[in-house]
Design a protein around this motif. Structure first.
Motif, PDB file in Angstrom:
ATOM      1  N   LYS A  17      -0.442 -29.844 -22.120  1.00  0.00           N
ATOM      2  CA  LYS A  17      -0.453 -28.479 -22.291  1.00  0.00           C
ATOM      3  C   LYS A  17      -0.280 -27.680 -20.919  1.00  0.00           C
ATOM      4  O   LYS A  17      -0.747 -28.139 -19.856  1.00  0.00           O
ATOM      5  CB  LYS A  17      -1.694 -28.021 -22.910  1.00  0.00           C
ATOM      6  CG  LYS A  17      -1.847 -26.675 -23.189  1.00  0.00           C
ATOM      7  CD  LYS A  17      -3.178 -26.219 -23.881  1.00  0.00           C
ATOM      8  CE  LYS A  17      -3.195 -26.540 -25.352  1.00  0.00           C
ATOM      9  NZ  LYS A  17      -4.315 -26.121 -26.228  1.00  0.00           N
ATOM     10  N   THR A  18       0.828 -26.640 -20.876  1.00  0.00           N
ATOM     11  CA  THR A  18       1.194 -25.968 -19.892  1.00  0.00           C
ATOM     12  C   THR A  18       0.702 -24.666 -19.802  1.00  0.00           C
ATOM     13  O   THR A  18       0.387 -23.890 -20.619  1.00  0.00           O
ATOM     14  CB  THR A  18       2.648 -25.966 -19.622  1.00  0.00           C
ATOM     15  OG1 THR A  18       3.095 -25.442 -20.789  1.00  0.00           O
ATOM     16  CG2 THR A  18       3.250 -27.218 -19.408  1.00  0.00           C
ATOM     17  N   TRP A  19       0.022 -24.359 -18.461  1.00  0.00           N
ATOM     18  CA  TRP A  19      -0.448 -22.697 -18.287  1.00  0.00           C
ATOM     19  C   TRP A  19       0.685 -22.165 -16.980  1.00  0.00           C
ATOM     20  O   TRP A  19       0.730 -23.012 -16.095  1.00  0.00           O
ATOM     21  CB  TRP A  19      -1.641 -22.756 -17.758  1.00  0.00           C
ATOM     22  CG  TRP A  19      -2.614 -23.207 -18.721  1.00  0.00           C
ATOM     23  CD1 TRP A  19      -2.837 -24.450 -18.871  1.00  0.00           C
ATOM     24  CD2 TRP A  19      -3.632 -22.349 -19.465  1.00  0.00           C
ATOM     25  NE1 TRP A  19      -3.828 -24.491 -19.928  1.00  0.00           N
ATOM     26  CE2 TRP A  19      -4.346 -23.457 -20.347  1.00  0.00           C
ATOM     27  CE3 TRP A  19      -3.785 -21.027 -19.578  1.00  0.00           C
ATOM     28  CZ2 TRP A  19      -5.393 -22.793 -21.263  1.00  0.00           C
ATOM     29  CZ3 TRP A  19      -4.745 -20.674 -20.569  1.00  0.00           C
ATOM     30  CH2 TRP A  19      -5.532 -21.600 -21.295  1.00  0.00           C
ATOM     31  N   VAL A  20       1.452 -21.315 -17.257  1.00  0.00           N
ATOM     32  CA  VAL A  20       2.328 -20.894 -16.226  1.00  0.00           C
ATOM     33  C   VAL A  20       2.207 -19.480 -15.729  1.00  0.00           C
ATOM     34  O   VAL A  20       1.654 -18.769 -16.666  1.00  0.00           O
ATOM     35  CB  VAL A  20       3.871 -21.048 -16.661  1.00  0.00           C
ATOM     36  CG1 VAL A  20       4.114 -22.347 -16.960  1.00  0.00           C
ATOM     37  CG2 VAL A  20       4.285 -19.958 -17.541  1.00  0.00           C
ATOM     38  N   ALA A  68       6.611 -23.058 -22.641  1.00  0.00           N
ATOM     39  CA  ALA A  68       5.234 -23.103 -22.103  1.00  0.00           C
ATOM     40  C   ALA A  68       4.296 -22.687 -23.125  1.00  0.00           C
ATOM     41  O   ALA A  68       4.167 -21.686 -23.944  1.00  0.00           O
ATOM     42  CB  ALA A  68       5.456 -21.970 -20.865  1.00  0.00           C
ATOM     43  N   ASP A  69       3.020 -23.322 -22.990  1.00  0.00           N
ATOM     44  CA  ASP A  69       1.987 -22.923 -23.841  1.00  0.00           C
ATOM     45  C   ASP A  69       1.193 -21.492 -23.621  1.00  0.00           C
ATOM     46  O   ASP A  69       0.815 -20.909 -24.538  1.00  0.00           O
ATOM     47  CB  ASP A  69       1.110 -24.125 -24.281  1.00  0.00           C
ATOM     48  CG  ASP A  69       1.681 -25.493 -24.335  1.00  0.00           C
ATOM     49  OD1 ASP A  69       2.135 -25.515 -25.473  1.00  0.00           O
ATOM     50  OD2 ASP A  69       1.742 -26.322 -23.684  1.00  0.00           O
ATOM     51  N   ASN A  70       0.984 -21.437 -22.407  1.00  0.00           N
ATOM     52  CA  ASN A  70       0.184 -20.183 -22.073  1.00  0.00           C
ATOM     53  C   ASN A  70       0.723 -19.452 -20.773  1.00  0.00           C
ATOM     54  O   ASN A  70       1.074 -20.192 -19.783  1.00  0.00           O
ATOM     55  CB  ASN A  70      -1.265 -20.801 -21.647  1.00  0.00           C
ATOM     56  CG  ASN A  70      -1.947 -21.427 -22.754  1.00  0.00           C
ATOM     57  OD1 ASN A  70      -2.547 -20.734 -23.818  1.00  0.00           O
ATOM     58  ND2 ASN A  70      -1.830 -22.846 -22.563  1.00  0.00           N
ATOM     59  N   THR A  71       0.961 -18.192 -20.874  1.00  0.00           N
ATOM     60  CA  THR A  71       1.640 -17.477 -19.776  1.00  0.00           C
ATOM     61  C   THR A  71       0.793 -16.240 -19.384  1.00  0.00           C
ATOM     62  O   THR A  71       0.195 -15.624 -20.118  1.00  0.00           O
ATOM     63  CB  THR A  71       3.024 -16.853 -20.162  1.00  0.00           C
ATOM     64  OG1 THR A  71       2.872 -15.933 -21.430  1.00  0.00           O
ATOM     65  CG2 THR A  71       4.080 -18.116 -20.599  1.00  0.00           C
ATOM     66  N   LEU A  72       0.814 -16.443 -17.961  1.00  0.00           N
ATOM     67  CA  LEU A  72      -0.152 -15.413 -17.485  1.00  0.00           C
ATOM     68  C   LEU A  72       0.468 -14.704 -16.354  1.00  0.00           C
ATOM     69  O   LEU A  72       1.157 -15.112 -15.488  1.00  0.00           O
ATOM     70  CB  LEU A  72      -1.143 -16.164 -16.585  1.00  0.00           C
ATOM     71  CG  LEU A  72      -2.110 -16.935 -17.776  1.00  0.00           C
ATOM     72  CD1 LEU A  72      -3.199 -17.939 -17.096  1.00  0.00           C
ATOM     73  CD2 LEU A  72      -3.164 -16.032 -18.717  1.00  0.00           C
ATOM     74  N   ASN A  73       0.323 -13.200 -16.133  1.00  0.00           N
ATOM     75  CA  ASN A  73       0.691 -12.374 -15.236  1.00  0.00           C
ATOM     76  C   ASN A  73      -0.337 -12.194 -14.233  1.00  0.00           C
ATOM     77  O   ASN A  73      -1.341 -11.408 -14.437  1.00  0.00           O
ATOM     78  CB  ASN A  73       1.300 -10.943 -15.806  1.00  0.00           C
ATOM     79  CG  ASN A  73       2.032 -10.136 -14.886  1.00  0.00           C
ATOM     80  OD1 ASN A  73       1.657  -9.821 -13.627  1.00  0.00           O
ATOM     81  ND2 ASN A  73       3.155  -9.433 -15.254  1.00  0.00           N
ATOM     82  N   TYR A  74      -0.020 -12.742 -12.860  1.00  0.00           N
ATOM     83  CA  TYR A  74      -1.080 -12.665 -11.890  1.00  0.00           C
ATOM     84  C   TYR A  74      -1.189 -11.589 -11.199  1.00  0.00           C
ATOM     85  O   TYR A  74      -2.051 -11.182 -10.652  1.00  0.00           O
ATOM     86  CB  TYR A  74      -0.929 -13.799 -10.974  1.00  0.00           C
ATOM     87  CG  TYR A  74       0.642 -13.898 -10.067  1.00  0.00           C
ATOM     88  CD1 TYR A  74       0.741 -12.964  -9.197  1.00  0.00           C
ATOM     89  CD2 TYR A  74       1.506 -14.569 -10.280  1.00  0.00           C
ATOM     90  CE1 TYR A  74       1.921 -12.805  -8.363  1.00  0.00           C
ATOM     91  CE2 TYR A  74       2.859 -14.406  -9.682  1.00  0.00           C
ATOM     92  CZ  TYR A  74       3.039 -13.616  -8.745  1.00  0.00           C
ATOM     93  OH  TYR A  74       3.974 -13.623  -8.007  1.00  0.00           O
ATOM     94  N   THR A  75      -0.293 -10.414 -11.415  1.00  0.00           N
ATOM     95  CA  THR A  75      -0.359  -9.039 -11.133  1.00  0.00           C
ATOM     96  C   THR A  75      -1.385  -8.121 -12.032  1.00  0.00           C
ATOM     97  O   THR A  75      -2.218  -7.305 -11.223  1.00  0.00           O
ATOM     98  CB  THR A  75       0.783  -8.272 -10.968  1.00  0.00           C
ATOM     99  OG1 THR A  75       1.333  -8.182 -12.245  1.00  0.00           O
ATOM    100  CG2 THR A  75       1.700  -9.162  -9.922  1.00  0.00           C
ATOM    101  N   THR A  76      -1.731  -8.787 -12.912  1.00  0.00           N
ATOM    102  CA  THR A  76      -2.438  -7.842 -13.756  1.00  0.00           C
ATOM    103  C   THR A  76      -3.532  -8.863 -14.541  1.00  0.00           C
ATOM    104  O   THR A  76      -4.679  -8.245 -15.211  1.00  0.00           O
ATOM    105  CB  THR A  76      -1.607  -7.339 -15.336  1.00  0.00           C
ATOM    106  OG1 THR A  76      -1.151  -8.508 -16.140  1.00  0.00           O
ATOM    107  CG2 THR A  76      -0.548  -6.498 -14.787  1.00  0.00           C
TER     108      THR A  76
END
Length: 282
Positions: free
Chosen positions: A131-134, A150-158
């Motif tokens: 499982k991927t988190w990007v 991609a399984d999970n996507t995260l914006n590191y600015t927010t």
């Protein structure tokens, strides 16, 4: 590239190379005499050098490399893909497969999706079935990553990446972190890393100096690892994956050599999603 001339092929694994062959190259040059080279770990060579960093690079009509650093590929493979493939994929393969030993049951955090190594890592991890988190600063890039599986996507600015991953995993965290960024992401990488986790670093684009609480290191029994390029056996593996079409680099854009400045401006903008290729005319 295409082979223009060949010297001595003795001791070369792929010794069927001939003039006119289309090849991919390994940009890591080893002396083949040190104890690490003799053990088959050429990227640990005490005199290891990289094309474009310690030696003249490949933005040229002609380059000279050891024959053992070239592998033939089918002529029908797009040259832009071949040019974009080896360095990032070889680096990602060693990080994911050799160093982190990613398994199907793992959760894997990949920083900076859109970069060549991160995208190659995503493709390799997905082949394994983990499982991927990007992460990215760009929602557009995250949407593209979802399109790639991609399984999970995260914006590191927010988003507080570490806390968000802990929340979504019932405080467990991820099994593996693949960090190409260094200083700016290090703290969040460790917050996200679960017990018995493996963190693999191959770069320090944001800075080289990091800090950690060593008590968390031994209490959580983490493995903190470095990784650089790959050895000849790994080069053979990733070349075979490319030949078979199982791994293919994502090319963001292609520029002619006369547009070299525009290519570097595209790179500097941080807007690319994939590799930027400069085409050398025949």
């Amino acid at each position: 590239g295409v082979i223009d001339a060949i010297g001595d092929l003795s001791g070369v694994a792929d010794n069927q190379l001939k003039v006119g062959d289309t090849v991919v190259i390994n940009g890591g040059i080893s002396d083949l005499t040190c104890e690490y080279c003799k053990a088959g770990e050429q990227s640990l060579c005490v005199n290891f050098k990289l094309l474009g960093e310690h030696l003249p690079g490949t933005l040229a009509e002609y380059i000279t490399i050891p024959a053992r650093n070239a592998r033939s590929i089918p002529k029908d493979r797009p040259p832009e893909q071949a040019a974009a493939y080896t360095l990032s994929t070889l680096t990602a393969w060693r990080m994911v497969v050799t160093r982190a030993k990613v398994k199907k049951t793992d959760n894997v955090l990949i920083w900076g999706i859109g970069g060549g190594v991160a995208l190659a890592a995503l493709e390799i991890v997905r082949l394994i079935g983990a499982k991927t988190w990007v992460t990215s600063h760009s929602d557009e890039k995250l949407a593209l990553a979802r399109g790639l599986g991609a399984d999970n996507t995260l914006n590191y600015t927010t988003t507080d990446i570490g806390k968000e991953i802990r929340a979504r995993t019932s405080k467990r965290g991820v099994d593996v972190v693949l960090d190409t960024v260094g200083e700016a992401t290090w703290t969040q990488s460790l917050v996200a890393l679960g017990r018995r986790g493996r963190l693999v670093s191959c770069g320090a684009t944001s800075g080289p100096m990091v800090q950690m609480d060593v008590r968390r290191l031994f209490w959580n029994q983490w493995d903190i690892m470095g990784s650089t390029m790959g050895n000849e056996a790994e080069f053979d593996i990733v070349t075979n994956e490319f030949r078979a079409g199982r791994l293919t680099p994502l090319v963001d854009s292609v520029f002619d050599i006369s547009q070299g400045r525009q290519a570097f401006e595209r790179l500097q903008s941080g807007q690319q999603f994939g590799k930027i290729v400069v085409r050398i005319p025949d």
